[in-house]
Design an enzyme around this catalytic site. Sequence first.
Site, PDB file in Angstrom:
ATOM      1  N   ARG A 274       0.855  -1.191   0.000  1.00 46.38           N
ATOM      2  CA  ARG A 274       0.000   0.000   0.000  1.00 46.38           C
ATOM      3  C   ARG A 274       0.891   1.241   0.000  1.00 46.38           C
ATOM      4  O   ARG A 274       1.664   1.444   0.932  1.00 46.38           O
ATOM      5  CB  ARG A 274      -0.901   0.006   1.238  1.00 46.38           C
TER       6      ARG A 274
ATOM      7  N   HIS B 290      -2.812  10.926   0.687  1.00 42.19           N
ATOM      8  CA  HIS B 290      -2.327  10.704   2.054  1.00 42.19           C
ATOM      9  C   HIS B 290      -1.674  12.016   2.512  1.00 42.19           C
ATOM     10  O   HIS B 290      -0.476  12.092   2.753  1.00 42.19           O
ATOM     11  CB  HIS B 290      -1.362   9.516   2.085  1.00 42.19           C
TER      12      HIS B 290
ATOM     13  N   GLU C  63      -7.485   8.618   6.091  1.00 43.62           N
ATOM     14  CA  GLU C  63      -7.772   9.273   7.364  1.00 43.62           C
ATOM     15  C   GLU C  63      -8.240  10.726   7.230  1.00 43.62           C
ATOM     16  O   GLU C  63      -7.548  11.654   7.673  1.00 43.62           O
ATOM     17  CB  GLU C  63      -6.532   9.216   8.269  1.00 43.62           C
TER      18      GLU C  63
ATOM     19  N   ASN D  36      -7.547   1.970   9.776  1.00 45.82           N
ATOM     20  CA  ASN D  36      -6.248   2.151  10.432  1.00 45.82           C
ATOM     21  C   ASN D  36      -6.500   2.180  11.931  1.00 45.82           C
ATOM     22  O   ASN D  36      -7.265   3.016  12.424  1.00 45.82           O
ATOM     23  CB  ASN D  36      -5.593   3.481  10.021  1.00 45.82           C
TER      24      ASN D  36
ATOM     25  N   TYR E  68      -4.758   2.162  15.820  1.00 46.52           N
ATOM     26  CA  TYR E  68      -3.584   2.252  16.696  1.00 46.52           C
ATOM     27  C   TYR E  68      -3.936   2.016  18.156  1.00 46.52           C
ATOM     28  O   TYR E  68      -3.227   1.315  18.854  1.00 46.52           O
ATOM     29  CB  TYR E  68      -2.861   3.594  16.479  1.00 46.52           C
TER      30      TYR E  68
ATOM     31  N   GLU F  33      -3.702  -0.036   8.058  1.00 49.11           N
ATOM     32  CA  GLU F  33      -2.541   0.332   8.884  1.00 49.11           C
ATOM     33  C   GLU F  33      -2.733  -0.206  10.286  1.00 49.11           C
ATOM     34  O   GLU F  33      -3.818  -0.104  10.864  1.00 49.11           O
ATOM     35  CB  GLU F  33      -2.369   1.851   9.024  1.00 49.11           C
TER      36      GLU F  33
HETATM   37  C1  FCB Z   1      -1.482   7.301  10.702  1.00 45.90           C
HETATM   38  C2  FCB Z   1      -1.008   7.787   9.362  1.00 45.90           C
HETATM   39  C3  FCB Z   1       0.321   7.241   8.943  1.00 45.90           C
HETATM   40  C4  FCB Z   1       1.282   7.128  10.108  1.00 45.90           C
HETATM   41  C5  FCB Z   1       0.630   6.433  11.282  1.00 45.90           C
HETATM   42  C6  FCB Z   1       1.535   6.252  12.474  1.00 45.90           C
HETATM   43  O1  FCB Z   1      -2.360   8.222  11.252  1.00 45.90           O
HETATM   44  O2  FCB Z   1      -1.933   7.460   8.363  1.00 45.90           O
HETATM   45  O3  FCB Z   1       0.824   8.050   7.922  1.00 45.90           O
HETATM   46  O4  FCB Z   1       1.789   8.354  10.430  1.00 45.90           O
HETATM   47  O5  FCB Z   1      -0.499   7.135  11.671  1.00 45.90           O
END
Ligand code: FCB
Length: 458
Positions: A80, A124, A169, A298, A300, A364
């Site tokens: 990607r 992006h 995002e 994505n 985290y 992600e």
């Molecule tokens: C996301 C982004 C990516 C990277 C990660 C850690 O928000 O899409 O570019 O910075 O965080």
Amino acid sequence: MNPISTLALPPSFTWGVATSSYQIEGAAAEDGRTPSIWDTFCRVPGAVADGDNGDVACDHYHRMPEDVALIKSLGVDAYRFSVAWPRVQPRGRGPVNEAGLAFYDRLTDELLGTGIEPWVTLYHWDLPQELEDAGGWPNRDTAYRFADYAMLVFDKLSDRVSNWTTLNEPWCSAWLGYCVGVHAPGRKDFPAAIAAMHHLLLGHGLATQRMRAAAPREMALGITLNLGTADPATDSPADRDAARRADGMGLRIYLDPLRKGEYPADMVEDLTARGTAIPLQDGDLDIIATPFDVLGVNFYFGQDFSGTDEQGNTHDAEGHPVVHSVPLNLPRTAMNWPITPERFTQLLVRLHRDYPGLPVVVTENGAAFDDAADATGFVADEDRTSYLAEHLAAVAAAREQGADIRGYFAWSLMDNFEWAEGYAKRFGIVHVDYATQVRTPKQSALWYRDTIGRVRGA
Ligand code: FCB
């Protein structure tokens, strides 16, 4: 490390690694590329840690074939990457810049030549600076500029590329870029952020309609959202309301218009109470709700929210209700983000329940840690390896509960320019020595490769 739960992933599951243009390419002024909002923002004193910028980054623009060979060595199916708008269409409007587009053409061929599926993200975050000067995403015209640009890329690559993501995002573009001001373009204007959000979604819809109409064959078109979980810190009405607001602004205000063709009524009410309206025009919601094939997620971390901040305030200085993210008492990454794999399962199952019929790909997931490379550049990153293993197990758990998750992309292929954190935060499964540009797979990369092999029964 959790081999049993990841083995539950089917052989058809797509395994990948992800990057984005500004974070790795460098070559900021080559072959006709014009500045993006990130080139400009990096020059603002104090905006980016250590005054870092993306002028060179990982020098991927010049090392692309070697990087594709590296990707191949990881045993993944897919890569990607994103396309830099100011490379392909300098200044954000007008004819294509063939020299810039040729880079992505070569990259596509290089990937396909080694058997790696290209997954293209059209935006992006590197908006051409001239479009920001004309008002940026709060300006409705930017949505139409985006759709035009998308078609320049689509016309060139759609004979070979089948997986397309419009935006990465939009919450970050709108919220961090136009309200909080910690990302480019660094504005602090709430109504502008709301307008930006709407125009990002409109741009997604316009581009999706045009790509679909022009598609030479079946394609997977989608959008990638950064999603978390928003739980109330306690059962109090105020905390539950804070969690509702956080979930509304972070998730529902994107997914409801995309999937249901309407903005959530409670969010519209909250905005009205703040004297802000979404700049909606007739027909916009039909465009935004254009069917798409895959939702990129994505993830985290997840959060708990309270209606009371650390000082005991329930309203901020401007009189708006507090939505306070309460620090979780959990291990953290170098970004100070809590490690919450069980909330990843919770999110994926919830998406399946609330937005049914939408296949998900994790576009992600990954973690920054304070890596210590040895003399050879190798990093024994147990922490990152555990993070990946736990989150892949979370994906497998969500699938067992019925969620339709088709793939997973590790963020990131290699250490890179981490936006406002510059090069200080390392998310790569491959270590980059920025002085020499030598890439060295970390332990997590070897684990990832072996895990894919195990799942495939190799
Ligand atoms: C996301 C982004 C990516 C990277 C990660 C850690 O928000 O899409 O570019 O910075 O965080």
